[in-house]
Design a protein around this motif. Structure first.
Motif, mmCIF file in Angstrom:
data_model
loop_
_atom_site.group_PDB
_atom_site.id
_atom_site.type_symbol
_atom_site.label_atom_id
_atom_site.label_comp_id
_atom_site.label_asym_id
_atom_site.label_seq_id
_atom_site.Cartn_x
_atom_site.Cartn_y
_atom_site.Cartn_z
ATOM 1 N N PHE A 1 0.336 9.444 -3.818
ATOM 2 C CA PHE A 1 -0.539 10.489 -3.292
ATOM 3 C C PHE A 1 0.285 11.692 -2.829
ATOM 4 N N ARG A 2 1.412 11.419 -2.180
ATOM 5 C CA ARG A 2 2.284 12.511 -1.726
ATOM 6 C C ARG A 2 2.867 13.268 -2.923
ATOM 7 N N ARG B 1 10.272 0.600 6.025
ATOM 8 C CA ARG B 1 9.103 -0.275 5.911
ATOM 9 C C ARG B 1 9.460 -1.691 5.460
ATOM 10 N N ASN C 1 7.771 -1.428 -4.577
ATOM 11 C CA ASN C 1 7.280 -1.586 -3.200
ATOM 12 C C ASN C 1 6.801 -2.998 -2.894
ATOM 13 N N TRP D 1 -6.090 11.407 -4.476
ATOM 14 C CA TRP D 1 -6.275 10.142 -3.741
ATOM 15 C C TRP D 1 -6.880 9.068 -4.656
ATOM 16 N N TRP E 1 -2.492 2.005 -7.475
ATOM 17 C CA TRP E 1 -2.029 0.940 -6.574
ATOM 18 C C TRP E 1 -2.809 -0.352 -6.799
ATOM 19 N N LYS F 1 0.809 -1.219 0.000
ATOM 20 C CA LYS F 1 0.000 0.000 0.000
ATOM 21 C C LYS F 1 0.844 1.271 0.000
ATOM 22 N N TYR F 2 2.104 1.133 0.330
ATOM 23 C CA TYR F 2 2.972 2.318 0.298
ATOM 24 C C TYR F 2 3.033 2.896 -1.117
ATOM 25 N N ARG G 1 0.495 3.457 -2.994
ATOM 26 C CA ARG G 1 -0.565 4.475 -3.009
ATOM 27 C C ARG G 1 -0.141 5.712 -2.222
ATOM 28 N N THR G 2 0.415 5.513 -1.051
ATOM 29 C CA THR G 2 0.841 6.644 -0.216
ATOM 30 C C THR G 2 1.882 7.496 -0.922
ATOM 31 N N ARG G 3 2.838 6.820 -1.562
ATOM 32 C CA ARG G 3 3.925 7.541 -2.222
ATOM 33 C C ARG G 3 3.411 8.375 -3.392
ATOM 34 N N HIS H 1 -4.966 5.654 -5.500
ATOM 35 C CA HIS H 1 -5.600 4.394 -5.097
ATOM 36 C C HIS H 1 -5.809 3.470 -6.305
#
Length: 508
Positions: A371-372, A463, A484, A411, A418, A364-365, A367-369, A415
């Motif tokens: 998004f940032r 992570r 990832n 987002w 990902w 899921k990182y 998606r986080t990466r 999402h």
């Protein structure tokens, strides 16, 4: 090359080379000539330099025809060219990756063909024979196949294979229509309009400079003469113009598709795939199956709801059609249903899987990466907007609107990307997928992986994640990434990919 190795039976090209060369020269000069006459039609000096350019081009063409010779010797194709500075090249048949064949309408009428010789170096053709009789081209093609593969069946040496041979795939008119209708070419029309505007820009503004006050007064009177009830007519005119542009681009795409992919046919030989296509210009190319490095499947946003994709071949050097530029892989099939993917994958590799792959998701990182990254881009855009238009109410309103819409949109994009990124593998192949609105898939034999690398950023290190990079041969291919994933699995896959052992499941 040693003197004793130079063949004595040099052969000239077919005389129609002069005809085709003249046609190419005219096609290159016609647009500049039109611009010259539009800008200054009465200039004697301009006419003089145009005549010099035409004479120079014709002299160069005649000199090339007189000096160009070819021959075959000791498993190689030799080419000699040049009058004052002679150049002799020898291309061993075993180095020749492919021989592409092209025939336009005139060439088909005259029964001549053009041969482009490709080697594994990629990029442009190693050598071109612009005009050969069909029989001579047949002889060279058979010579290459015989020297490269040894004794082979006569059917495999056929140039421009006959239509009565059973094809592996033949495109339908419906598929060509759909391929053209789902290709976006509106940019061509806008470029054409921009070019015309640029050409006549000076004359337009000079005319407006002389008649500017009168035109302005007429415009004001026209606007005042329009009642409130007439604005819908202006809007209707604008919408009609846009619809006309879109329809023109759509029809252009369909016409281009029919010209390019008419009777697109794939034939499968025991060691290569032969593709023939074209309405006006008939083209045929072959690529050896042992030179295929990877397959790439692309689903565009327009074709995704229809369940359609394109499939490309990544080979050691370019062959065939570059459908999208020099960095594009070689096209295997212009359009097909997603459910037929395995049919074409197994055309190249019969033991490859597809329909029942167990896709593994990435962490899921991912998606986080992303998004940032999107938030950072949005912040830079908003900051620049406020800095440039400081104090403007509309700029502040737009910044708020971008913030309200951009954050949830970022987002959603992160999402979706990902969820659609993953990988799979079996004993002989690795499969990778990624995308947002469109999707990209790769099928890579483990034995074709040239290099593998494991990357870790500080955030990934914390992570316990890593990124696996895979490289295959081929000009402009670029690396393929599996982002990832667990660092232990990344190193396990790394060790497996750089030391593939077909037939064993050790390590998985």
């Amino acid at each position: 090359m040693q003197t004793s190795e130079i063949p004595e039976d040099w052969q000239a090209l077919h005389p129609t080379m002069l005809l085709f060369g003249s046609g190419e020269m005219i096609s290159r000069l016609i647009l500049p000539l039109v611009f010259v006459f539009l800008l200054n039609p009465a200039s004697f000096g301009m006419m003089f330099w145009v005549g010099i350019a035409v004479l120079t081009s014709m002299s160069t063409l005649l000199a090339r025809y007189a000096s160009f010779r070819y021959a075959t010797i000791d498993g190689s194709i030799c080419i000699r060219e040049g009058i004052f500075s002679k150049k002799v090249r020898r291309i061993p048949a075993k180095r020749i990756h492919n021989i592409n064949i092209r025939q336009n309408l005139v060439a088909r009428r005259l029964n001549v063909v053009r041969l482009d010789i490709e080697t594994a170096g990629g990029g442009a053709a190693e050598a071109s024979l612009p005009a050969l009789s069909h029989g001579e081209a047949q002889r060279l093609f058979a010579y290459w196949r015989r020297e490269k593969s040894g004794e082979i069946e006569a059917a495999d040496t056929q140039l421009l294979a006959e239509d009565d041979a059973t094809p592996f795939y033949r495109i339908s008119h419906r598929d060509i229509l759909v391929a053209g209708a789902t290709t976006h070419r509106l940019g061509i029309i806008f470029v054409a309009f921009a070019g015309l505007f640029q050409l006549f820009e000076d004359r337009i503004f000079n005319s407006m400079a002389g008649q500017g006050p009168e035109l302005l007064q007429q415009g004001v009177e026209t606007v005042q003469g329009l009642g409130d009830q007439s604005w819908w007519q202006v809007a209707l005119l604008v919408c009609g113009t846009l619809i006309t542009l879109l329809f023109t681009a759509w029809m252009l795409s369909i016409i281009t598709a029919f010209i390019r992919w008419y009777q697109f046919t794939i034939r499968h030989n025991h060691d290569s795939v032969s593709i023939k296509t074209g309405l006006f210009t008939l083209r045929q190319y072959n690529f050896p199956l042992n030179k295929v490095q990877a397959l790439r499947c692309r689903i565009t946003p327009l074709r995704r709801p229809l369940g359609l994709m394109q499939i490309f071949v990544q080979s050691a050097g370019h062959v065939g059609f570059q459908d999208g530029g020099q960095g594009e892989s070689d096209l295997l099939v212009p359009i097909t249903a997603v459910k037929q993917t395995q049919h074409f994958v197994q055309c190249v590799w019969p033991n490859a899987g597809w329909n029942h792959l167990a896709w593994r998701p990435v962490h899921k990182y991912t998606r986080t990466r992303q998004f940032r990254q999107l938030l950072l881009l949005l912040a830079v855009l908003i900051t620049a907007l406020i800095a440039v238009y400081a104090g403007e109410t509309w700029a502040q309103t737009l910044a708020v609107l971008l913030t309200v819409i951009g954050i949830p949109a970022s987002w959603v994009i992160a999402h979706a990307t990902w969820r659609q990124t993953g990988y799979a593998f079996d004993l002989r192949f690795v499969y990778v997928k990624t995308g947002f609105l469109g999707l990209h898939y790769w099928v890579i034999p483990l034995s074709k992986i040239q290099n593998a690398a494991v990357h870790q950023t500080p955030f990934q290190y914390v992570r316990g994640l890593a990124e696996l990079q895979l490289d295959v041969a081929g000009s402009g291919s670029g690396a393929i990434f599996i982002p990832n994933i667990d660092v232990k699995e990344a190193w396990l896959m790394f060790n497996r990919f750089i030391n593939p052992r077909p037939g064993t499941d050790a390590g998985w």
